[in-house]
Design a protein around this motif. Structure first.
Motif, short mmCIF file in Angstrom:
data_model
loop_
_atom_site.label_atom_id
_atom_site.label_comp_id
_atom_site.label_asym_id
_atom_site.label_seq_id
_atom_site.Cartn_x
_atom_site.Cartn_y
_atom_site.Cartn_z
N MET A 115 44.58 33.71 44.97
CA MET A 115 43.80 33.72 46.51
C MET A 115 42.24 33.43 46.26
O MET A 115 41.83 33.73 45.25
CB MET A 115 44.09 35.10 47.02
N ARG A 116 41.73 32.78 47.00
CA ARG A 116 40.31 32.76 46.82
C ARG A 116 39.53 33.77 47.59
O ARG A 116 38.13 33.73 47.64
CB ARG A 116 40.06 31.37 47.65
N GLY A 117 40.15 34.67 48.25
CA GLY A 117 39.49 35.88 48.84
C GLY A 117 40.49 37.09 48.69
O GLY A 117 41.42 36.96 48.06
N ALA A 118 40.04 37.88 49.71
CA ALA A 118 40.94 39.10 49.96
C ALA A 118 42.28 39.16 50.86
O ALA A 118 42.02 38.55 51.87
CB ALA A 118 39.84 40.35 50.20
N ARG A 138 36.70 36.44 52.55
CA ARG A 138 35.52 36.72 51.48
C ARG A 138 34.47 37.75 51.90
O ARG A 138 33.90 37.06 53.01
CB ARG A 138 34.86 35.43 50.80
N VAL A 139 34.03 38.72 51.41
CA VAL A 139 33.11 39.72 51.83
C VAL A 139 31.90 38.94 51.51
O VAL A 139 31.82 38.70 50.29
CB VAL A 139 33.26 41.13 51.18
N LEU A 172 29.63 45.34 47.21
CA LEU A 172 30.78 44.60 47.92
C LEU A 172 31.59 45.83 48.56
O LEU A 172 31.99 45.83 49.81
CB LEU A 172 31.45 43.65 47.33
N CYS A 187 40.71 46.24 43.57
CA CYS A 187 40.29 44.98 43.14
C CYS A 187 40.65 45.00 41.77
O CYS A 187 40.48 45.97 40.94
CB CYS A 187 38.81 44.70 43.46
N ILE A 188 41.05 43.78 41.35
CA ILE A 188 41.24 43.26 39.84
C ILE A 188 40.49 42.06 39.65
O ILE A 188 40.49 40.95 40.37
CB ILE A 188 42.73 43.22 39.42
N SER A 189 39.52 42.05 38.81
CA SER A 189 38.51 41.06 38.69
C SER A 189 39.40 39.80 38.10
O SER A 189 40.26 39.94 37.19
CB SER A 189 37.41 41.40 37.86
N ASP A 190 38.77 38.69 38.46
CA ASP A 190 39.44 37.54 37.68
C ASP A 190 38.67 37.03 36.47
O ASP A 190 39.23 36.08 35.81
CB ASP A 190 39.85 36.33 38.97
N ASP A 191 37.76 37.65 35.94
CA ASP A 191 36.95 37.54 34.70
C ASP A 191 37.95 37.96 33.53
O ASP A 191 38.44 39.11 33.59
CB ASP A 191 35.65 38.36 34.79
N GLY A 220 42.97 37.39 39.19
CA GLY A 220 42.40 38.51 39.77
C GLY A 220 43.18 38.83 41.03
O GLY A 220 43.96 38.13 41.26
N GLY A 221 42.57 39.73 41.84
CA GLY A 221 43.23 39.99 43.10
C GLY A 221 42.56 40.81 43.98
O GLY A 221 41.89 41.97 43.38
N ARG A 222 42.67 41.00 45.26
CA ARG A 222 41.92 42.00 46.08
C ARG A 222 42.52 42.26 47.29
O ARG A 222 43.09 41.50 47.92
CB ARG A 222 40.42 41.55 46.51
P1 AMP Z 1 36.23 38.93 41.24
O1 AMP Z 1 35.63 40.43 41.78
O2 AMP Z 1 35.06 37.98 41.66
O3 AMP Z 1 36.44 38.87 39.87
O4 AMP Z 1 37.38 38.33 42.22
C1 AMP Z 1 38.49 39.20 42.08
C2 AMP Z 1 39.43 38.75 43.44
O5 AMP Z 1 38.95 39.08 44.58
C3 AMP Z 1 39.55 37.15 43.42
O6 AMP Z 1 40.53 36.71 42.76
C4 AMP Z 1 39.75 36.70 44.74
O7 AMP Z 1 41.26 36.90 45.23
C5 AMP Z 1 38.98 37.89 45.39
N1 AMP Z 1 37.70 37.53 45.95
C6 AMP Z 1 36.63 37.04 45.34
N2 AMP Z 1 35.31 36.89 45.74
C7 AMP Z 1 35.88 37.56 47.03
C8 AMP Z 1 34.84 38.26 48.06
N3 AMP Z 1 33.52 37.69 48.12
N4 AMP Z 1 35.39 39.06 48.87
C9 AMP Z 1 36.74 39.31 48.87
N5 AMP Z 1 37.43 39.01 47.94
C10 AMP Z 1 36.90 38.17 46.92
#
Ligand code: AMP
Ligand code: COA
Length: 253
Positions: A115-118, A138-139, A172, A187-191, A220-222
């Motif tokens: 996903m591109r956001g939460a 996206r927050v 955030l 949240c799981i980071s996509d890094d 990652g995922g949120r």
């Molecule tokens: P990140 O914290 O950038 O490693 O992102 C982890 C996951 O959170 C991503 O795979 C997205 O699904 C989601 N995500 C990324 N950026 C945002 C954001 N600004 N707000 C909410 N969810 C996000």
């Protein structure tokens, strides 16, 4: 005040370009040049790869930012993704999320679909409420005061090289947890190099969860859990658009 945001991606010319990294803050006009330089440097040296497009957006904030408290931070003892699932489950149940919604949330969190956001999840039924399931929500529009940043550098158990990542994630999460209709976030980071995730809520603060995923995993995922009767349009508008500054005062529960 200004909102400054950076996003870096690669394969611009191809369909489905890949997101590499993003960052943002709220700052004064005098700080803009230095922050833009830092963001470009960061964009060009990320473990997810080399970008071929870096976009910096600088936008004047017309509404006074909301001043909100920084969540307290602790780190759980965790040595595997299985244990992490258990910790997340306990945290969410404690925040008032139903067992059904916890299971639905874990499925989204560890899903192979990117996903591109939460995901926004209703906390009783486990129904997904985000308007677009691929995009998510996206927050955005947040920053932290200098005094709150200082507190971050003094938290025990965080490697120096990870302080910036943790600081941004807590900023955030503090914005997210502040909304009255939001019960918790996971949240799981996509890094691929960063395997410490988190669960957060206004009540319990920010719980860092090591080994939430395997090293090298790009996924990652949120998931953000909201009250069953939440006004979703208002929640999404707050998360995406309302400028907030996170400061070091105590959380009022
Ligand atoms: P990140 O914290 O950038 O490693 O992102 C982890 C996951 O959170 C991503 O795979 C997205 O699904 C989601 N995500 C990324 N950026 C945002 C954001 N600004 N707000 C909410 N969810 C996000
Ligand atoms: N994954 C994939 N694509 C992303 C993305 C992400 N995390 N963030 C942005 N994009 C791409 C998408 O194609 C998006 O279009 P969409 O709205 O159809 O999904 C496009 O970039 C524009 O995104 P937008 O959010 O409008 O750009 P922006 O320049 O205003 O802000 C960010 C970009 C990355 C700064 C902002 O979205 C963000 O995530 N801020 C928080 C960053 C942060 O501090 N994270 C903490 C780490 S825990």
């Amino acid at each position: 005040m200004w909102s400054i945001r950076m996003r870096a991606s690669k394969n611009r010319a191809k369909r489905g370009s890949m997101h590499i990294s993003g960052a943002e803050t709220i700052c004064t006009e005098q700080q803009l040049k230095q922050i833009a330089q830092q963001y470009i440097k960061r964009a060009l040296s990320h473990s997810r790869g080399n970008p071929d497009e870096v976009v910096i957006t600088v936008e004047r904030i017309t509404k006074k930012p909301l001043d909100i408290p920084l969540l307290n931070t602790r780190t759980a003892k965790c040595s595997s993704p299985d244990k992490a699932r258990q910790l997340i489950t306990e945290f969410l149940l404690g925040a008032g999320v139903s067992a059904r919604a916890v299971n639905a949330g874990l499925k989204v969190l560890y899903s192979k679909k990117h996903m591109r956001g939460a995901c926004i999840m209703l906390s009783v039924s486990g129904r997904r409420a985000e308007p677009d399931r691929m995009r998510g929500v996206r927050v955005s529009r947040f920053g932290m005061t200098d005094s709150a940043e200082k507190i971050m550098t003094a938290i025990p158990g965080i490697k120096k090289s990870n302080i910036r990542t943790v600081t941004e994630a807590i900023t955030l999460a503090s914005k997210t947890a502040h909304h009255a209709d939001i019960l918790a976030e996971v949240c799981i980071s996509d890094d691929p190099d960063y395997t410490t995730g988190y669960a957060a809520s206004k009540q319990s603060g920010y719980l860092r969860i090591p080994c939430i995923k395997q090293h090298g995993d790009m996924r990652g995922g949120r998931v953000i859990f909201v009250r069953q009767d939440a006004d979703i349009t208002a929640v999404v508008d707050y998360l995406e658009k309302r400028p907030v500054i996170v400061s070091a005062k105590k959380v009022r529960r």
